[in-house]
Design a protein around this motif. Structure first.
Motif, PDB file in Angstrom:
ATOM      1  N   UNK A 190      37.472 -50.289-101.889  1.00 37.99           N
ATOM      2  CA  UNK A 190      37.300 -50.416-100.449  1.00 37.99           C
ATOM      3  C   UNK A 190      35.679 -50.240-100.302  1.00 37.99           C
ATOM      4  N   UNK A 191      35.286 -50.774 -99.507  1.00 36.71           N
ATOM      5  CA  UNK A 191      33.745 -51.079 -99.181  1.00 36.71           C
ATOM      6  C   UNK A 191      33.194 -50.737 -97.988  1.00 36.71           C
ATOM      7  N   UNK A 192      32.352 -49.934 -97.778  1.00 35.00           N
ATOM      8  CA  UNK A 192      31.654 -49.820 -96.395  1.00 35.00           C
ATOM      9  C   UNK A 192      30.305 -50.543 -96.314  1.00 35.00           C
ATOM     10  N   UNK A 193      30.195 -51.589 -95.567  1.00 31.84           N
ATOM     11  CA  UNK A 193      28.940 -52.291 -95.606  1.00 31.84           C
ATOM     12  C   UNK A 193      28.341 -52.274 -94.347  1.00 31.84           C
ATOM     13  N   UNK A 194      27.162 -52.264 -94.378  1.00 27.86           N
ATOM     14  CA  UNK A 194      26.156 -52.228 -93.130  1.00 27.86           C
ATOM     15  C   UNK A 194      25.422 -53.648 -93.468  1.00 27.86           C
ATOM     16  N   UNK A 195      25.334 -54.422 -92.542  1.00 25.82           N
ATOM     17  CA  UNK A 195      24.456 -55.814 -92.463  1.00 25.82           C
ATOM     18  C   UNK A 195      23.566 -55.675 -91.408  1.00 25.82           C
ATOM     19  N   UNK A 196      22.437 -56.518 -91.413  1.00 28.74           N
ATOM     20  CA  UNK A 196      21.462 -56.513 -90.108  1.00 28.74           C
ATOM     21  C   UNK A 196      22.329 -56.570 -88.878  1.00 28.74           C
ATOM     22  N   UNK A 197      23.403 -57.348 -88.953  1.00 29.29           N
ATOM     23  CA  UNK A 197      24.090 -57.571 -87.605  1.00 29.29           C
ATOM     24  C   UNK A 197      25.444 -56.569 -87.315  1.00 29.29           C
TER      25      UNK A 197
ATOM     26  N   UNK B 237      28.531 -53.301 -88.824  1.00 31.93           N
ATOM     27  CA  UNK B 237      28.780 -52.448 -90.014  1.00 31.93           C
ATOM     28  C   UNK B 237      30.342 -52.550 -90.032  1.00 31.93           C
ATOM     29  N   UNK B 238      30.897 -52.414 -91.236  1.00 29.02           N
ATOM     30  CA  UNK B 238      32.483 -52.476 -91.656  1.00 29.02           C
ATOM     31  C   UNK B 238      32.620 -51.120 -92.395  1.00 29.02           C
ATOM     32  N   UNK B 239      33.939 -50.413 -92.079  1.00 31.96           N
ATOM     33  CA  UNK B 239      34.249 -49.367 -93.097  1.00 31.96           C
ATOM     34  C   UNK B 239      35.598 -49.797 -93.768  1.00 31.96           C
ATOM     35  N   UNK B 240      35.604 -49.334 -95.106  1.00 32.48           N
ATOM     36  CA  UNK B 240      36.795 -49.542 -95.812  1.00 32.48           C
ATOM     37  C   UNK B 240      37.486 -50.903 -95.506  1.00 32.48           C
ATOM     38  N   UNK B 241      36.642 -52.015 -96.018  1.00 29.29           N
ATOM     39  CA  UNK B 241      37.363 -53.361 -96.030  1.00 29.29           C
ATOM     40  C   UNK B 241      37.639 -53.495 -97.631  1.00 29.29           C
ATOM     41  N   UNK B 242      38.756 -54.421 -97.865  1.00 26.84           N
ATOM     42  CA  UNK B 242      39.034 -54.688 -99.300  1.00 26.84           C
ATOM     43  C   UNK B 242      37.855 -55.387-100.054  1.00 26.84           C
TER      44      UNK B 242
ATOM     45  N   UNK C   6      24.075 -51.282 -98.092  1.00 28.18           N
ATOM     46  CA  UNK C   6      23.449 -51.682 -96.806  1.00 28.18           C
ATOM     47  C   UNK C   6      22.479 -52.820 -97.118  1.00 28.18           C
ATOM     48  N   UNK C   7      22.532 -53.769 -96.414  1.00 27.13           N
ATOM     49  CA  UNK C   7      21.422 -54.752 -96.402  1.00 27.13           C
ATOM     50  C   UNK C   7      20.221 -54.858 -95.683  1.00 27.13           C
ATOM     51  N   UNK C   8      19.083 -54.946 -95.948  1.00 29.72           N
ATOM     52  CA  UNK C   8      17.712 -54.817 -95.202  1.00 29.72           C
ATOM     53  C   UNK C   8      17.930 -56.129 -94.458  1.00 29.72           C
TER      54      UNK C   8
END
Ligand code: AMP
Length: 313
Positions: A23-30, A32-37, A96-98
């Motif tokens: 499970x991934x938590x991802x923040x992009x410049x646009x 954020x998602x929490x706990x996606x496959x 997190x992506x810058x």
């Protein structure tokens, strides 16, 4: 499997994929998602399933959602090798992506059930003719190879986390594989070479006869024995989340090789087109959604576009 691309006249042989299921938590410049496959094996196995039957080896915890299991089932993926552990949670990664997407920071890596994982291959898996050692600890990649019988074609992927934490095991692994896939920064980190052509050659010296250096939006370099091929990336206009692009690339590449039934230079060049097209689907959405939406005909359409981009006629 209806949604599959047939690349030659023979039926493709199975591909064994091992790697993280996460499970991934991802923040992009646009967004954020929490706990996606996520996880290397999730992307790689779904990508490979467009070309060949896939056997998935990995581990998940008690929090693994049956709806995510169903997503693998819909792609016809054999999950007898996916261990479900009753205590503990699924591997979790947060990144997190810058701005500009050119740099990614890892904010959190929770190994969870991976810390105790010992890959054990179901009875018919060891004879799989194509093996994708997706991003996972090199120690675990070795354990999988130790169980393999026959003479499969083995592709391995890795990431900076393992280059810094398990470098000797990774270098040993290179002697046991046919093809090593790595991104540009990692190739430089591992070899000390800033020039990617020299880095590719240096990696070949460590034994794998075939090395691929991925350069994100700038495409990929293929070092196939003494041959070199350079392919641009598919021009993506709506980049949502680059996570999993590399894993998708690796899975689609070995799937396409299985579908072609050959690993010579020309087959590799063709497989690289399919890998590039599949990766372009992944980056247009979070998780494996881009691949789920994309479907085989869209991969074929993008391969045609790539072919037009690289020909002089
Ligand atoms: P990529 O963007 O191709 O590098 O792959 C990102 C995926 O790798 C994410 O879905 C993560 O869950 C997974 N991942 C992140 N760190 C690790 C790690 N140390 N070992 C295995 N998988 C990882």
């Amino acid at each position: 499997m209806a949604d599959r691309l047939y690349l030659s006249s023979h039926l493709p042989e199975p591909v064994l994929v091992v790697g993280s299921v996460a499970y991934d938590g991802i923040t992009t410049p646009h967004r954020s998602v929490d706990r996606v496959l996520g996880g290397a094996a999730s992307y790689a196995s779904v990508a490979a399933s467009f070309f060949a039957p896939v056997r998935l080896v990995g581990v998940v915890g008690k929090d693994f959602d049956p709806a995510d299991r169903a997503r693998f089932e819909r792609r016809g993926i054999d999950m007898r090798g996916l261990q479900a552990v009753a205590e503990g949670n699924t591997f979790f990664w947060r990144g997190r992506y810058l701005p500009g997407f050119h740099q990614r920071e890892t904010l959190e890596t929770q190994l969870n059930v991976f810390a105790e994982f010992h890959p054990h291959l179901p009875v018919d898996y060891p004879s799989s003719p194509y093996i994708c050692l997706g991003n996972i600890g090199p120690d675990l990649q070795h354990i999988v190879l130790d169980q393999i019988t026959g003479k499969p074609f083995v592709l391995a992927d890795t990431m900076n986390f393992w280059i810094s934490s398990q470098k000797p095991a990774l270098i040993d692994l290179l002697r046991r594989i046919n093809c090593f896939v790595i991104n540009d920064e990692e190739a430089t980190e591992l070899t000390g070479e800033a020039n990617l052509y020299l880095a590719g050659k240096a990696l070949q010296q460590l034994s794998p006869p075939i090395v691929i250096i991925k350069k994100g939006e700038h495409g990929a370099l293929l070092f196939h024995q003494e041959h070199l091929f350079v392919l641009p990336a598919y021009p993506v206009l709506n980049l949502e989340d680059p996570t999993g692009a590399g894993d998708t690339f690796a899975g689609a590449l070995i799937g396409a090789l299985a579908a072609l039934g050959k690993t010579d230079f020309v087959s590799f060049k063709r497989a690289l087109l399919y890998a590039t097209a599949a990766a372009s689907l992944t980056v247009e959405a979070f998780s494996i959604e881009g691949l789920e939406r994309g479907k085989a005909p869209e991969i074929a359409r993008r391969v045609d576009t790539l072919k037009r981009m690289i020909t002089l006629h």
